[in-house]
Design an enzyme around this catalytic site. Structure first.
Site, mmCIF file in Angstrom:
data_model
loop_
_atom_site.group_PDB
_atom_site.id
_atom_site.type_symbol
_atom_site.label_atom_id
_atom_site.label_comp_id
_atom_site.label_asym_id
_atom_site.label_seq_id
_atom_site.Cartn_x
_atom_site.Cartn_y
_atom_site.Cartn_z
ATOM 1 N N SER A 33 0.868 -1.345 0.070
ATOM 2 C CA SER A 33 -0.164 0.015 0.037
ATOM 3 C C SER A 33 0.848 1.209 0.110
ATOM 4 O O SER A 33 1.987 1.157 0.047
ATOM 5 C CB SER A 33 -0.884 0.070 1.176
ATOM 6 O OG SER A 33 -0.142 -0.224 2.635
ATOM 7 N N LEU A 67 -7.085 -5.509 18.203
ATOM 8 C CA LEU A 67 -6.931 -4.720 16.974
ATOM 9 C C LEU A 67 -7.457 -5.574 15.891
ATOM 10 O O LEU A 67 -6.832 -6.717 15.871
ATOM 11 C CB LEU A 67 -5.697 -4.131 16.745
ATOM 12 C CG LEU A 67 -5.523 -3.564 15.476
ATOM 13 C CD1 LEU A 67 -6.118 -2.221 15.041
ATOM 14 C CD2 LEU A 67 -3.890 -3.238 15.233
ATOM 15 N N ASP A 69 -7.192 -6.236 11.839
ATOM 16 C CA ASP A 69 -6.579 -5.616 10.754
ATOM 17 C C ASP A 69 -7.356 -6.378 9.373
ATOM 18 O O ASP A 69 -7.343 -7.255 9.214
ATOM 19 C CB ASP A 69 -5.053 -6.282 10.585
ATOM 20 C CG ASP A 69 -4.480 -5.726 9.449
ATOM 21 O OD1 ASP A 69 -5.135 -5.058 8.590
ATOM 22 O OD2 ASP A 69 -3.311 -5.502 9.522
ATOM 23 N N VAL A 70 -8.267 -5.450 8.828
ATOM 24 C CA VAL A 70 -9.211 -6.226 7.927
ATOM 25 C C VAL A 70 -8.298 -5.956 6.553
ATOM 26 O O VAL A 70 -8.129 -4.798 6.035
ATOM 27 C CB VAL A 70 -10.238 -5.279 7.679
ATOM 28 C CG1 VAL A 70 -11.362 -5.757 6.478
ATOM 29 C CG2 VAL A 70 -11.338 -5.320 8.919
ATOM 30 N N CYS A 72 -5.421 -7.780 5.997
ATOM 31 C CA CYS A 72 -3.941 -7.672 6.584
ATOM 32 C C CYS A 72 -2.796 -8.100 5.673
ATOM 33 O O CYS A 72 -1.740 -7.595 6.278
ATOM 34 C CB CYS A 72 -3.788 -8.585 7.992
ATOM 35 S SG CYS A 72 -3.972 -10.114 7.657
ATOM 36 N N TRP A 74 0.356 -9.460 4.262
ATOM 37 C CA TRP A 74 1.388 -10.343 4.768
ATOM 38 C C TRP A 74 1.591 -9.808 6.462
ATOM 39 O O TRP A 74 2.719 -10.203 6.910
ATOM 40 C CB TRP A 74 2.591 -10.063 4.028
ATOM 41 C CG TRP A 74 2.526 -11.022 2.663
ATOM 42 C CD1 TRP A 74 3.002 -12.206 2.462
ATOM 43 C CD2 TRP A 74 2.242 -10.405 1.498
ATOM 44 N NE1 TRP A 74 2.485 -12.539 1.049
ATOM 45 C CE2 TRP A 74 2.068 -11.464 0.486
ATOM 46 C CE3 TRP A 74 1.815 -9.200 1.063
ATOM 47 C CZ2 TRP A 74 1.952 -11.116 -0.853
ATOM 48 C CZ3 TRP A 74 1.498 -9.017 -0.187
ATOM 49 C CH2 TRP A 74 1.508 -10.012 -1.468
ATOM 50 N N GLY A 75 0.820 -8.949 7.111
ATOM 51 C CA GLY A 75 0.898 -8.914 8.362
ATOM 52 C C GLY A 75 1.756 -7.662 8.932
ATOM 53 O O GLY A 75 1.665 -7.686 10.278
ATOM 54 N N GLN A 98 -1.030 -15.361 1.813
ATOM 55 C CA GLN A 98 -0.853 -14.331 2.747
ATOM 56 C C GLN A 98 -1.161 -15.038 4.130
ATOM 57 O O GLN A 98 -0.575 -15.138 5.106
ATOM 58 C CB GLN A 98 -1.746 -13.147 2.582
ATOM 59 C CG GLN A 98 -1.289 -12.447 1.592
ATOM 60 C CD GLN A 98 -1.975 -11.274 1.015
ATOM 61 O OE1 GLN A 98 -3.244 -11.079 1.576
ATOM 62 N NE2 GLN A 98 -1.593 -10.059 0.209
ATOM 63 N N CYS A 272 -0.783 4.584 -12.858
ATOM 64 C CA CYS A 272 -1.357 5.179 -11.638
ATOM 65 C C CYS A 272 -0.486 6.145 -11.150
ATOM 66 O O CYS A 272 -1.056 7.095 -10.664
ATOM 67 C CB CYS A 272 -1.379 3.770 -10.807
ATOM 68 S SG CYS A 272 -2.643 2.661 -10.863
#
Length: 293
Positions: A33, A67, A69-70, A72, A74-75, A98, A272
């Site tokens: 991201s 918590l 994590d939606v 996630c 690779w964490g 993943q 992009c």
């Protein structure tokens, strides 16, 4: 690890690609991201850590909280939250690669007595327990806007009063018909588009009613927006770094994924980056609070 031989002339979906393909261009934490570049000499890994720290700092985390994590990946976000804040973390992913990667890392942490963590291979719609905080980085980009209302309703329902939802997602600021026309030409099959899953003409604005913005989806569910942070220019730099790294590993990438998939990723990363550079697209962090009565 056994890698399936890619079919020539076929663009492979992200779920079909092995972890090694993404490791060719992502940083060692495999954070997929927009990063946050704070210094000219930042490495991609340092910039990704800065982005994660920015998001987690807005969640008002305290030791012992849970918590969610939606999406996630690779964490990287949930693991950093566990290390930095001493929280328990649950990650959700639909990707089998993943899931196995995060599961193995969590087992290693459990052996060493670190804070509790879990990962589930399931959609957020199937998650049915209460949590204290939610972080959602990049997941809305996988959803059709018709599902946004359901997502924010879900998050509001499982959070306590004064709970925090942190959403990072791509938006189209000032979107109007001419803006949509400008960006649509860069989008083809959205399955393999890195970072932008929906076609450009379905990317929501940050605010607005026609089309409905991310802010309005959150507020209609009951959230108060405590802050919005723009990161668009940082995504230009992130995408440029990914494209450069992938080109440097061109032969191996083609071996793993096929020439068409490699070309598609390069094309979309560079395309992009141009849209973020020119302001057609932006990426923003929305801090959403469930205000107690």
């Amino acid at each position: 690890m056994t890698v399936d031989t890619p079919v020539l002339g076929e663009v492979r979906s992200r779920d079909e690609l092995p972890d090694e393909f993404f490791a060719l261009f992502l940083d060692p934490t495999r954070t997929y991201s927009c990063a946050l570049w704070t210094r000219p000499d930042d490495t991609l890994e340092r910039a990704q850590s800065a982005k994660i720290d920015l998001a987690l700092a807005k969640c008002d985390l305290q030791a012992g909280m849970t918590l969610l994590d939606v999406g996630c990946g690779w964490g990287s976000t949930m693991l950093r939250a566990m290390d930095t804040y001493g929280v328990n973390a649950i990650g959700l992913t639909g990707n089998r690669h993943q899931y196995r990667y995060v599961r193995d890392r969590l087992v290693d942490r459990l052996i060493r007595g670190r804070p509790y963590g879990g990962v589930r291979r399931q959609d957020w719609e199937e998650f049915d327990r209460r949590v204290d905080r939610i972080v959602c980085i990049g997941t809305l980009e996988h959803l059709h806007p018709q599902r946004y209302a359901d997502f924010f309703d879900f998050a509001y329902r499982i959070l306590p009063d004064n709970g925090v939802l942190l959403v990072q997602t791509v938006v189209a600021p000032g979107r109007d018909p001419s803006d949509v026309h400008q960006t649509r030409s860069a989008s083809t099959d959205s399955v393999f588009t890195p970072g932008i899953i929906l076609p450009f003409d379905r990317v929501p604005p940050p605010t607005g009613r026609n089309p409905k913005g991310v802010t309005e989806y959150a507020e209609d569910a009951g959230f108060t927006i405590a802050g919005i942070r723009k990161l668009g220019p940082h995504y230009t730099t992130t995408l440029q770094n990914w494209a450069t790294a992938l080109r440097e590993h061109r032969d191996r990438a083609i071996e793993l994924a096929g020439r068409d998939t490699y070309n598609a990723y390069i094309s979309h990363m560079t395309g992009c980056a141009d849209h973020f550079r020119h302001g057609h697209l932006d990426v923003m962090q929305f801090t959403c609070i469930k205000i107690g009565l």
